[in-house]
Design an enzyme around this catalytic site. Sequence first.
Site, PDB file in Angstrom:
ATOM      1  N   GLU A 158     -11.239  34.869  12.030  1.00 58.82           N
ATOM      2  CA  GLU A 158     -11.800  34.298  10.847  1.00 58.82           C
ATOM      3  C   GLU A 158     -10.634  34.527   9.753  1.00 58.82           C
ATOM      4  O   GLU A 158     -10.010  35.607   9.591  1.00 58.82           O
ATOM      5  CB  GLU A 158     -12.819  35.177  10.233  1.00 58.82           C
ATOM      6  CG  GLU A 158     -14.179  34.912  10.933  1.00 58.82           C
ATOM      7  CD  GLU A 158     -15.500  35.870  10.499  1.00 58.82           C
ATOM      8  OE1 GLU A 158     -15.518  35.833   9.531  1.00 58.82           O
ATOM      9  OE2 GLU A 158     -16.376  35.958  11.267  1.00 58.82           O
ATOM     10  N   GLU A 212     -19.467  41.470  14.098  1.00 56.11           N
ATOM     11  CA  GLU A 212     -19.541  42.764  13.189  1.00 56.11           C
ATOM     12  C   GLU A 212     -20.783  43.629  13.474  1.00 56.11           C
ATOM     13  O   GLU A 212     -21.729  43.835  12.590  1.00 56.11           O
ATOM     14  CB  GLU A 212     -19.714  42.148  11.743  1.00 56.11           C
ATOM     15  CG  GLU A 212     -18.443  41.423  11.228  1.00 56.11           C
ATOM     16  CD  GLU A 212     -18.466  40.987   9.934  1.00 56.11           C
ATOM     17  OE1 GLU A 212     -19.311  40.395   9.482  1.00 56.11           O
ATOM     18  OE2 GLU A 212     -17.291  41.223   9.186  1.00 56.11           O
TER      19      GLU A 212
END
Length: 908
Positions: A465, A389
């Site tokens: 994820e 991220e």
Amino acid sequence: MFDHAPSAGLRAPRAALAGDAPAIDLNGPWSFRLSPDAHASLDFVNPHYDDSAWDRLPVPSHWPLHGYGSPAYTNVSYPFPIDPPNVPDDNPTGDYRRVFEVPEGWDDAVLRFDGVDSHARVWLNGHELGFTTGSRLAAEFTAGPWLVTGRNVLAVRVHQWSAASYLEDQDMWWLPGIFRDVTLTRSTADLFVRATHDGRLSFEGDGLLSVPALGLTGLEPGVEARLDVTPWSAENPVLYDAVHVGATETVRLRIGFRTVSIENGVLLANGVPLKLRGVNRHEFHPDHGRAVPYETMREDVLLMKRHNVNAVRTSHYPPHPAFLDLCDEYGLWVIDECDLETHGFGQAGWRRNPSDDPAWADAYVERMRRMVERDKNHPSIIMWSLGNESGTGRNLGLMADWVRERDPSRPIHYEGDLTCADTDVYSRMYASVAEVEAIGKGEETPLDDPTLDARRRRMPFVHCEYAHAMGNGPGGLLDYQDLYDAHPRLAGGFIWEWIDHGLRHEKLGYAYGGDYGEPVHDSNFVIDGLVFPDRTPSPGLLDLKVVFAPVRITFPSTGEVSIENRYGFRDLTHLRFEATVEDVTTILEVPAEGGVVKLPATTPTKDETWLTVRAVLTADEPWAPAGHEIAWGQVRLTTPTPAPRSGGSLTGADFSEGTGRLIRLFGIEVEGPRLELWRAPIDNERFGGLDWHWRTMGLHRLTHRVDAVNRDEDRLTVVTRVAPAASDLGLRTTYTWTGVADGVLLEVHVVPEGEWKHPIPRLGVAMSIPAEYDQVTWYGRGPGEAYPDTGLAARVGRWSATVDEFQTPYVFPQENGHRAEVRWATLTDATGRGIRISGNYGLTARRWTTAALEEARHLPDLVPGDRIHLNLDLAHHGIGSASCGPGVLPQYELQARESTLTLHFTHP
Ligand code: GAL
């Protein structure tokens, strides 16, 4: 005072190796003082400085976990203004001093830090060696020239905040300090071994390499040997002891021969399709934070192996090097992720994101180099991840360019750029089942750029994820697994996440964000793991074990069981298959590759009977003893014929005259049963928005109105309307009590009125009984909890537990402990008196009310009262994983609908 430079004075990064060169372990108590800012006097670096007034702090550790300041938790938000590279004046700064003795002749020694959070400046005997950032990366300084024989003094100044903090915005506690090992070593060896599954071996470096077990001696650098090897895989982690003799030292290493490749959009290991059944692992210990003891790392690996996990993503930084040795040894596929996250820039519209600012280029590339060089020899590592991220930008491209050049043998992973411009795999997080299916079929939404789109379409997919394991859940694991199994392009994924990061707290049990008074925090979002903070497996991990099982046991037709081998690299000869009915167990003959096998003949019984087939280890494996269960399957052999209920009178039950409310059952004082729709919201509902809908509907404050009570000899009918204030929604609810020979029968008939637009939490009745009836025995699914899209680990059988054991201790209290498909349950006191409830229902029993459970913020808030509160449910809404990701799939939703719950109360 801080700028973009990542370090000064660092030696070139090299492999973490076990050499025979002497080393001095500098772990242990150091002198320590904490200052509130970065400006305290530097006089402590003087070797003659008197630090006798300082405290002692263990190294490795985080100072906030030793009473200096306190931990702070944020997910995305930076806990300081976004103004890179500047950091706040309030910058806790720890000064460390360590005196140590050195023998003669150490002028070649190197000082190694395995991890310091976040910025360390280092002096040896008053001479400044340099500084390092990159909290989870090793840093080595040349020490020899400044060492003296005898007494030496090391001084280190550690700032909590530095420019580098902008690159370390991972979702975890902010925990400064020297938290990994410090070593003075004379080892400087480096080598890069390349070993493929077909037995090709070469290395870069100097000296000679030997692998005695393979008859290889004195391999020179750059020369390729061809050997007859057993390849390494996570299922069969064969390592060969090797010896590297260099100019100054001998290094022992363990080589695993394996190949990673991508062909036709499929991820392969050793030429075989690889399915990752993974978890995201942060380094965490409830007392020590990220200073994780070796035994705990080992415990993680063993727990993963025992629960059929075969892969780890080291979210979101390289772990302690010993963890990777354990992955090599026990067998786990690893995505090694760089220590990089700039997520908080997203809150500023990604303006000034370091990922795209040339001023940070060195810092980015240095991080990648330090990870890859340290970890390059691990067979377990199958991909390098650029970080997490961090938006998009040229610096990510530079990292990827560097690693492609240095190690073309491993694909590159990064999730944050949908175009996959710098990667070799297509990675997403929290994609819905529908999106994963589309990707599996190659039907994903195209990118605007046709070239990038075509490139991405050829990539295997990694769900880096998914299934956010926060609180009760995750739900719907099997729906994803079925897709991974069905589509070759889908390489599987990694559950978010391994462990709840709850810090042990004297009063609160486990602390989470906000518990230390942080002005900016993300509350219990840090409590989202498959194991509780003390590493007790949560129900989510037990479910995952079933979903990830490398053997699938199903029953295609009467008298037969199908055993499917889902290993990629192993047959089934290490397993024993046991078929059990009641107390009788038969061993099944199962072919090495699996197949359909006849079941033993059984004699029909009048009671409900199930046959269970278990696959267990025949011999010890390094990670589990013989007998350890790998997989199981169950089939029902006999369905019971409902016992005829001859009429009786309602004498076992006392009702209040006017309202028809039950007061006593078999002499036991009871409250309820009455209709209940509410459950203490789970994290998925609190963070996903459903909780808000439910409260707006008023489902937590239902009113009950009695409209009619009709009684005759053996029957009582109570007609009610159950409804929230300020709404025209309601449920016409009729309770019909009938006397039967051995007790009383209750039918609860529910007819919804009005327009119910949203699902409901639960549909059932709630009642309470005195606290002494706390022994539960039941026939149904167990031993653990189960909801419509969870509970895969719950099998049918006869189970017992106390009411206290009935609770699942989620760190943030919420609905839990529902036992599903209960045919009968008894709640008894120490003498065996109590009640028995038969039917087909879900059972919850606790020593506090749903309201108290809902109000609690930590486990110690739950205080046992003098009643046991039961919920007897017809149905529940699913669990999903909407705290971060998709909600409950339609097939697991609970809608208000006309229904009847039948319960038969008798003596136990
Ligand atoms: C992801 C992130 C993880 C974690 C998770 C939510 O976006 O990569 O670090 O924050 O969400 O728990």
